[in-house]
Structure formats: structure tokens, C-alpha cells
Design a protein around this motif. Structure first.
Motif, PDB file in Angstrom:
ATOM      1  N   SER A   7       0.812  -1.237  -0.128  1.00 46.70           N
ATOM      2  CA  SER A   7      -0.058  -0.084  -0.120  1.00 46.70           C
ATOM      3  C   SER A   7       1.033   1.099  -0.139  1.00 46.70           C
ATOM      4  CB  SER A   7      -0.975   0.008   1.005  1.00 46.70           C
ATOM      5  OG  SER A   7      -1.999  -1.102   1.065  1.00 46.70           O
ATOM      6  N   MET A   8       1.855   1.125   0.974  1.00 46.18           N
ATOM      7  CA  MET A   8       2.712   2.359   0.814  1.00 46.18           C
ATOM      8  C   MET A   8       3.576   2.561  -0.312  1.00 46.18           C
ATOM      9  SD  MET A   8       4.572   2.413   4.562  1.00 46.18           S
ATOM     10  CE  MET A   8       5.372   0.999   4.539  1.00 46.18           C
ATOM     11  N   VAL A   9       3.948   1.411  -1.143  1.00 48.77           N
ATOM     12  CA  VAL A   9       4.513   1.494  -2.497  1.00 48.77           C
ATOM     13  C   VAL A   9       3.664   2.169  -3.535  1.00 48.77           C
ATOM     14  CG1 VAL A   9       5.712   0.244  -4.168  1.00 48.77           C
ATOM     15  CG2 VAL A   9       6.305  -0.260  -1.882  1.00 48.77           C
ATOM     16  N   GLY A  10       2.581   1.461  -3.528  1.00 50.12           N
ATOM     17  CA  GLY A  10       1.414   2.103  -4.712  1.00 50.12           C
ATOM     18  C   GLY A  10       1.141   3.345  -4.304  1.00 50.12           C
ATOM     19  N   ALA A  11       0.893   3.885  -2.795  1.00 49.04           N
ATOM     20  CA  ALA A  11       0.510   5.442  -2.780  1.00 49.04           C
ATOM     21  C   ALA A  11       1.782   6.338  -3.098  1.00 49.04           C
ATOM     22  CB  ALA A  11       0.348   5.519  -1.290  1.00 49.04           C
ATOM     23  N   ILE A  12       2.892   5.981  -2.763  1.00 48.67           N
ATOM     24  CA  ILE A  12       4.124   6.809  -3.120  1.00 48.67           C
ATOM     25  C   ILE A  12       4.271   6.846  -4.367  1.00 48.67           C
ATOM     26  CG2 ILE A  12       6.477   7.146  -2.817  1.00 48.67           C
ATOM     27  CD1 ILE A  12       6.416   5.932  -0.127  1.00 48.67           C
ATOM     28  N   ILE A  56      -5.576  23.801 -14.150  1.00 47.15           N
ATOM     29  CA  ILE A  56      -5.785  22.461 -14.684  1.00 47.15           C
ATOM     30  C   ILE A  56      -5.867  21.591 -13.531  1.00 47.15           C
ATOM     31  CG2 ILE A  56      -4.813  20.583 -16.097  1.00 47.15           C
ATOM     32  CD1 ILE A  56      -3.839  22.456 -18.034  1.00 47.15           C
ATOM     33  N   GLU A  57      -5.152  21.839 -12.212  1.00 45.94           N
ATOM     34  CA  GLU A  57      -5.076  21.320 -11.296  1.00 45.94           C
ATOM     35  C   GLU A  57      -6.507  21.273 -10.568  1.00 45.94           C
ATOM     36  OE1 GLU A  57      -2.162  19.754  -7.402  1.00 45.94           O
ATOM     37  OE2 GLU A  57      -2.056  21.736  -8.438  1.00 45.94           O
ATOM     38  N   LEU A  58      -6.893  22.455 -10.397  1.00 50.99           N
ATOM     39  CA  LEU A  58      -8.157  22.901  -9.793  1.00 50.99           C
ATOM     40  C   LEU A  58      -9.191  22.361 -10.645  1.00 50.99           C
ATOM     41  CD1 LEU A  58      -7.621  26.611  -8.810  1.00 50.99           C
ATOM     42  CD2 LEU A  58      -7.650  24.729  -7.346  1.00 50.99           C
ATOM     43  N   ALA A  59      -9.098  22.026 -12.058  1.00 49.26           N
ATOM     44  CA  ALA A  59     -10.357  21.465 -12.796  1.00 49.26           C
ATOM     45  C   ALA A  59     -10.372  19.776 -12.467  1.00 49.26           C
ATOM     46  CB  ALA A  59     -10.028  22.106 -14.322  1.00 49.26           C
ATOM     47  N   ILE A  60      -9.253  19.165 -12.611  1.00 49.90           N
ATOM     48  CA  ILE A  60      -9.202  17.884 -12.584  1.00 49.90           C
ATOM     49  C   ILE A  60      -8.411  17.241 -11.456  1.00 49.90           C
ATOM     50  CG2 ILE A  60      -9.597  17.840 -14.928  1.00 49.90           C
ATOM     51  CD1 ILE A  60      -6.564  16.949 -14.974  1.00 49.90           C
ATOM     52  N   GLY A  61      -7.766  18.022 -10.575  1.00 52.10           N
ATOM     53  CA  GLY A  61      -6.819  17.590  -9.497  1.00 52.10           C
ATOM     54  C   GLY A  61      -7.597  16.647  -8.578  1.00 52.10           C
ATOM     55  N   ARG A  62      -8.758  17.104  -8.169  1.00 48.92           N
ATOM     56  CA  ARG A  62      -9.555  16.348  -7.183  1.00 48.92           C
ATOM     57  C   ARG A  62      -9.748  14.860  -7.782  1.00 48.92           C
ATOM     58  NH1 ARG A  62     -15.207  15.171  -5.770  1.00 48.92           N
ATOM     59  NH2 ARG A  62     -15.190  15.190  -3.731  1.00 48.92           N
ATOM     60  N   ASP A  63     -10.210  14.700  -8.689  1.00 48.61           N
ATOM     61  CA  ASP A  63     -10.412  13.324  -9.425  1.00 48.61           C
ATOM     62  C   ASP A  63      -8.917  12.597  -9.528  1.00 48.61           C
ATOM     63  OD1 ASP A  63     -13.023  13.764  -9.790  1.00 48.61           O
ATOM     64  OD2 ASP A  63     -12.927  14.775 -11.710  1.00 48.61           O
ATOM     65  N   LEU A  64      -7.964  13.164  -9.916  1.00 50.53           N
ATOM     66  CA  LEU A  64      -6.541  12.578  -9.682  1.00 50.53           C
ATOM     67  C   LEU A  64      -6.029  12.188  -8.396  1.00 50.53           C
ATOM     68  CD1 LEU A  64      -4.474  14.864 -12.174  1.00 50.53           C
ATOM     69  CD2 LEU A  64      -5.509  12.703 -12.511  1.00 50.53           C
ATOM     70  N   GLN A  65      -6.710  12.867  -7.235  1.00 46.33           N
ATOM     71  CA  GLN A  65      -6.287  12.199  -6.093  1.00 46.33           C
ATOM     72  C   GLN A  65      -6.921  10.846  -5.732  1.00 46.33           C
ATOM     73  OE1 GLN A  65      -4.153  13.977  -4.312  1.00 46.33           O
ATOM     74  NE2 GLN A  65      -4.176  15.107  -6.103  1.00 46.33           N
ATOM     75  N   PHE A  66      -8.088  10.376  -6.490  1.00 42.92           N
ATOM     76  CA  PHE A  66      -8.546   9.131  -6.256  1.00 42.92           C
ATOM     77  C   PHE A  66      -7.504   8.053  -6.764  1.00 42.92           C
ATOM     78  CE2 PHE A  66     -12.722  11.490  -5.970  1.00 42.92           C
ATOM     79  CZ  PHE A  66     -13.039  10.611  -4.989  1.00 42.92           C
ATOM     80  N   ILE A  67      -6.648   8.660  -7.649  1.00 42.26           N
ATOM     81  CA  ILE A  67      -5.449   7.656  -8.244  1.00 42.26           C
ATOM     82  C   ILE A  67      -4.629   7.327  -7.272  1.00 42.26           C
ATOM     83  CG2 ILE A  67      -3.640   7.515  -9.851  1.00 42.26           C
ATOM     84  CD1 ILE A  67      -5.142   9.178 -11.634  1.00 42.26           C
ATOM     85  N   ARG A  68      -4.277   8.362  -6.297  1.00 40.49           N
ATOM     86  CA  ARG A  68      -3.498   8.057  -5.004  1.00 40.49           C
ATOM     87  C   ARG A  68      -4.168   6.981  -4.083  1.00 40.49           C
ATOM     88  NH1 ARG A  68      -1.709  13.533  -2.854  1.00 40.49           N
ATOM     89  NH2 ARG A  68      -0.507  12.191  -1.231  1.00 40.49           N
ATOM     90  N   ILE A  69      -5.629   7.475  -4.045  1.00 42.82           N
ATOM     91  CA  ILE A  69      -6.400   6.533  -2.988  1.00 42.82           C
ATOM     92  C   ILE A  69      -6.533   5.129  -3.740  1.00 42.82           C
ATOM     93  CG2 ILE A  69      -8.553   6.042  -1.986  1.00 42.82           C
ATOM     94  CD1 ILE A  69      -8.791   9.283  -1.887  1.00 42.82           C
ATOM     95  N   ASN A  70      -6.846   4.928  -4.788  1.00 49.30           N
ATOM     96  CA  ASN A  70      -6.740   3.646  -5.376  1.00 49.30           C
ATOM     97  C   ASN A  70      -5.630   2.942  -5.513  1.00 49.30           C
ATOM     98  OD1 ASN A  70      -9.562   3.921  -6.122  1.00 49.30           O
ATOM     99  ND2 ASN A  70      -9.404   4.868  -8.213  1.00 49.30           N
ATOM    100  N   GLY A 107      -2.789  -1.235  -4.637  1.00 52.64           N
ATOM    101  CA  GLY A 107      -1.314  -1.797  -4.233  1.00 52.64           C
ATOM    102  C   GLY A 107      -1.200  -2.557  -3.037  1.00 52.64           C
ATOM    103  N   GLY A 108      -1.890  -2.357  -1.989  1.00 56.61           N
ATOM    104  CA  GLY A 108      -2.084  -3.330  -0.872  1.00 56.61           C
ATOM    105  C   GLY A 108      -2.612  -4.626  -1.194  1.00 56.61           C
TER     106      GLY A 108
END
Length: 428
Positions: free
Chosen positions: A64-69, A395-409, A414-415
């Protein structure tokens, strides 16, 4: 009514603040999951010998840590250098600012601003039907009329009236000077003859003449007119004329009554012939035409006519201003009536509404053909006004919130992948 620019700017700032707050929330959620995975890893690592299950938790937390980082690095690398280190192929959006502008402009031109696409959208919207429905509403028609009256009043106040007065005078003089008055007069006479108007006019003149002759208060003036017309200076002849004045007037009355009473009187035929001959002369006789043209030009050149033509603009402005200053201007009512009738026509006449829709579509196609190449250049020029940092932030304000789901996923997936790998390795 459109919002004021200041209000629009204020609303945009509030929207940006909301987007930033939601982005920060998702970033902290992703960071929280990473911290949770690290704590779970530390706990499982410390308890690894106590039970086999701790090994599975350790594998899950480690992956999980590896995937998150890894996903944090991938997301951050789009907008900036991770940890400020200029690693190769990071800060992709800021470094590709010019290319993004060109590509976005070309994409919009090739896939959105097309003749077929615009035409289909306009045809589907049925602008003629929408316009007809809007104009049919009496409130809208009245609003349009009053708006047009206000615009007319403002334009009237902005005009240079001295210049307009001279323009109207010169244009009217030129138009009247080029007018073939002989032909116009001949056509009018032909129309009068066709409708039998000369005889009606003669009847009117005879009626008025009979009434004038019957009034004894006019007899003296008639006698004086006869003396002056025949240039009679001899006293004896003047005395004789006075003696025969009553008989002369009576003879005139009898003649007028006779002509008026007899539709076939020879005098009527003579009048009709003279009028018909006049029309023929006006059409084909060069001398008559030259004479008419001479007096026409002479009349136009007179100071009185020129002053009258110049005053035409002042008269028009005065009447229009008086109308526009009233509570219910006639101009507003006229335009409102035209607008409402236009709406009714567009609603009931399929051919009219179809023609308007086709005209709008054709006009839009022409605009697309003419200005399509400028759309991409406009988009590119607007993006060029932004700095790299500003473009990246937007651009980050427009799509950045959805990109954070990539980090969560990435943290969760990864875990799970690490757990699966650990399970398979333990099984074999």
C-alpha cells in the motif's frame, strides 16, 4: 440582464476557493491513507513473529505504501517537480504549456467548430421557433418596443443635426433633380383619365364656381377682374362694362350650370381632349419636357425650396422627439406590433420559419468557414497570457480532485496486490 463584471469575478473567485478546498480535502485523505498504511506496516512488522496473520498485514501495508508513493509521484509529476527536484519528465503540464495551447486550439477547431456540427446544433435548436415563441408573448414584444424607443432616443441625441440637415437637403435636392417629372405627371394624368377623375374634378370646380358667382358680394371683384383682364382703360367702355356686369355674371352662371348639368356638354369633351393631349406632350414632346425640366431645376434652386428641404430634417426630429418623450411612444407600439405579428407568422407559417432557420444555418456556416482558423489562434493566445504556474494551477483545480482518487486507489489496489503476492508465495 447580464451580471456585472465585478459580480462575475467575485463568483469565479468563490468557485476557485471551493475547488481548492475540495482538492485539499482529497489530498489529505490520500495522505491519511498513506500514514495509516505506514502505521499498519510498523505494527505488523513489530508483531510479525507472534502470528502468521501479521505477515499478511505487513505485506498489505508495505505494498500500500509503495502504491501510494508511486501514484503520488505520478500525480504530482503532472503539475510540478516532486519535492522541488527537477527530475526528468516531471512538471509535464508547465513544460508543455505551448504545445498544450496549440493542441487544444487544433482539437477545438477540428472536432467542435465544424460546419456540420454547428449546422446540426442550430437546426436542432430551431431558433426560428424559439424566436417566434418569444416574440408572441405581448410582454416581450412590448419590452422590445420600449427598448428600441430608448435606443432611438439615444441615437437621436448623439447625431450631428447640422450635418444631418445638410445631408437630407443635398440628397433630396439630388433625388428631385434626377426625377423625370414629365413622365411622372403623364402617368398621373393617365391614371386620372382611366378613373374618370378629370370629370369629377371639373364637377367640383363648376360647383365651387357656381357658388362663387351666386354670392353678390363677389360681383364687384368679378367686374374688376374682367376690366383688368381685357385692359380696358376707356371710361365709356368701363361704364358700359359696369352696366352689363350683371348680365355677364348671369351668363357665366347659366354657362356653368349648363356644363354641370350636361354630362355630354362639348366643354367637357374639350377639357378631356386637352388633358389627354397634355399627357401625350409630356411623354413625347421634347419642348414640353425641356420646359418642365427648366422650371423643375429653377424651383429646386430657389432659396425657399432649399430652406424647406433643409427644414425637413428638423421637422422629422421634432416630431420623433415629441413621440419618444411621451409615456407611450407610437414608435414603441409600432415595433411591438411588428414583433408580435412576426412571432405569430413564425409560429403558423412553416415556410417562413424554415426559411429563417435555413438562413441562420447558412450564415453560421459562412462564419465558421471565415473564422474557424482564428478559433485555435484565439485559444492559443489566451493560454499564452497565463504563466506556467498559473496554467498548471488552473488545470489542477479543474481535474486535480479526481486525480487524488488515483492515489487512493493506488494505496488500496497496491495493498491488495501485495497481499495477493504474499499469499501466493506462502502457498508455494
Amino acid at each position: 440582464m447580464h451580471p456585472a463584471p465585478a459580480l462575475i469575478e467575485q463568483l469565479e473567485k468563490k468557485a476557485d476557493q471551493l475547488k481548492r478546498a475540495r482538492l485539499r480535502t482529497m489530498q489529505w485523505v490520500a495522505v491519511g491513507l498513506l500514514v495509516a498504511a505506514a502505521l499498519l506496516f510498523a505494527l505488523a512488522r513489530s508483531q510479525r513473529g507472534g502470528h502468521p496473520a501479521w505477515g499478511y498485514l505487513e505485506a498489505f501495508a508495505e505494498a500500500s505504501m509503495v502504491g501510494a508513493i508511486a501514484d503520488w509521484f505520478a500525480v504530482v509529476a503532472l503539475f510540478r517537480h516532486p519535492l522541488g527536484i527537477p527530475i526528468w519528465h516531471t512538471a509535464i503540464i508547465p513544460n508543455s504549456k505551448e504545445g498544450i495551447g496549440q493542441s487544444l486550439g487544433a482539437f477545438v477547431e477540428n472536432h467542435f467548430i465544424t460546419e456540420q456540427g454547428i449546422a446540426e446544433r442550430i437546426a436542432g435548436a430551431n431558433p426560428a421557433g424559439l424566436l417566434g415563441a418569444w416574440l408572441r408573448d405581448p410582454r416581450h414584444a412590448e419590452q422590445l418596443g420600449h427598448s428600441a424607443a430608448r435606443v432611438a432616443k439615444q441615437l437621436l441625441a448623439m447625431l450631428d443635426h447640422a450635418q444631418m440637415r445638410e445631408l437630407v437637403r443635398s440628397k433630396a435636392t439630388g433625388y428631385l433633380g434626377e426625377l423625370n417629372l414629365s413622365s411622372v405627371a403623364a402617368d398621373c394624368i393617365d391614371a386620372l383619365i382611366a378613373d374618370g377623375k378629370p370629370q369629377e374634378l371639373l364637377d367640383f370646380v363648376l360647383d365651387q364656381g357656381a357658388a362663387y358667382l351666386a354670392d353678390e358680394s363677389h360681383h364687384a371683384a368679378i367686374g374688376d377682374f374682367a376690366l383688368n383682364a381685357f385692359h380696358i382703360e376707356n371710361k365709356l367702355l368701363k361704364a358700359a362694362m359696369v352696366l352689363y356686369e350683371a348680365r355677364m355674371i348671369r351668363s357665366l352662371q347659366e354657362f356653368v350650370v349648363a356644363v354641370r348639368a350636361d354630362p355630354q356638354h362639348p366643354m367637357r369633351a374639350r377639357l378631356s381632349g386637352w388633358i389627354a393631349d397634355s399627357a401625350l406632350h409630356l411623354k413625347s414632346d421634347a419642348r414640353w419636357q425641356d420646359t418642365v425640366r427648366h422650371y423643375q431645376r429653377q424651383a429646386l434652386a430657389s432659396d425657399k425650396v432649399q430652406a424647406m428641404l433643409g427644414e425637413a430634417w428638423d421637422t422629422l426630429v421634432e416630431r420623433l422627439q415629441a413621440d419618444l418623450d411621451s409615456e407611450q411612444p407610437a414608435l414603441a407600439r409600432t415595433i411591438a406590433g411588428i414583433a408580435e405579428n412576426t412571432g405569430k407568422v413564425l409560429a403558423s407559417d412553416a415556410q417562413a420559419s424554415g426559411w429563417l432557420n435555413a438562413t441562420i444555418v447558412a450564415g453560421s456556416s459562412a462564419l465558421v468557414r471565415r473564422y474557424r482558423g482564428e478559433v485555435g489562434a484565439f485559444i492559443e493566445s489566451r493560454l499564452a497570457l497565463w504563466s506556467r504556474e498559473e496554467m498548471s494551477e488552473r488545470i489542477e483545480l479543474a481535474i486535480g480532485r479526481d486525480l487524488q482518487f488515483i492515489r487512493i486507489n493506488g494505496t488500496v489496489v497496491g495493498g491488495l496486490a501485495g497481499l495477493l503476492i504474499h499469499t501466493v508465495s506462502q502457498a508455494f
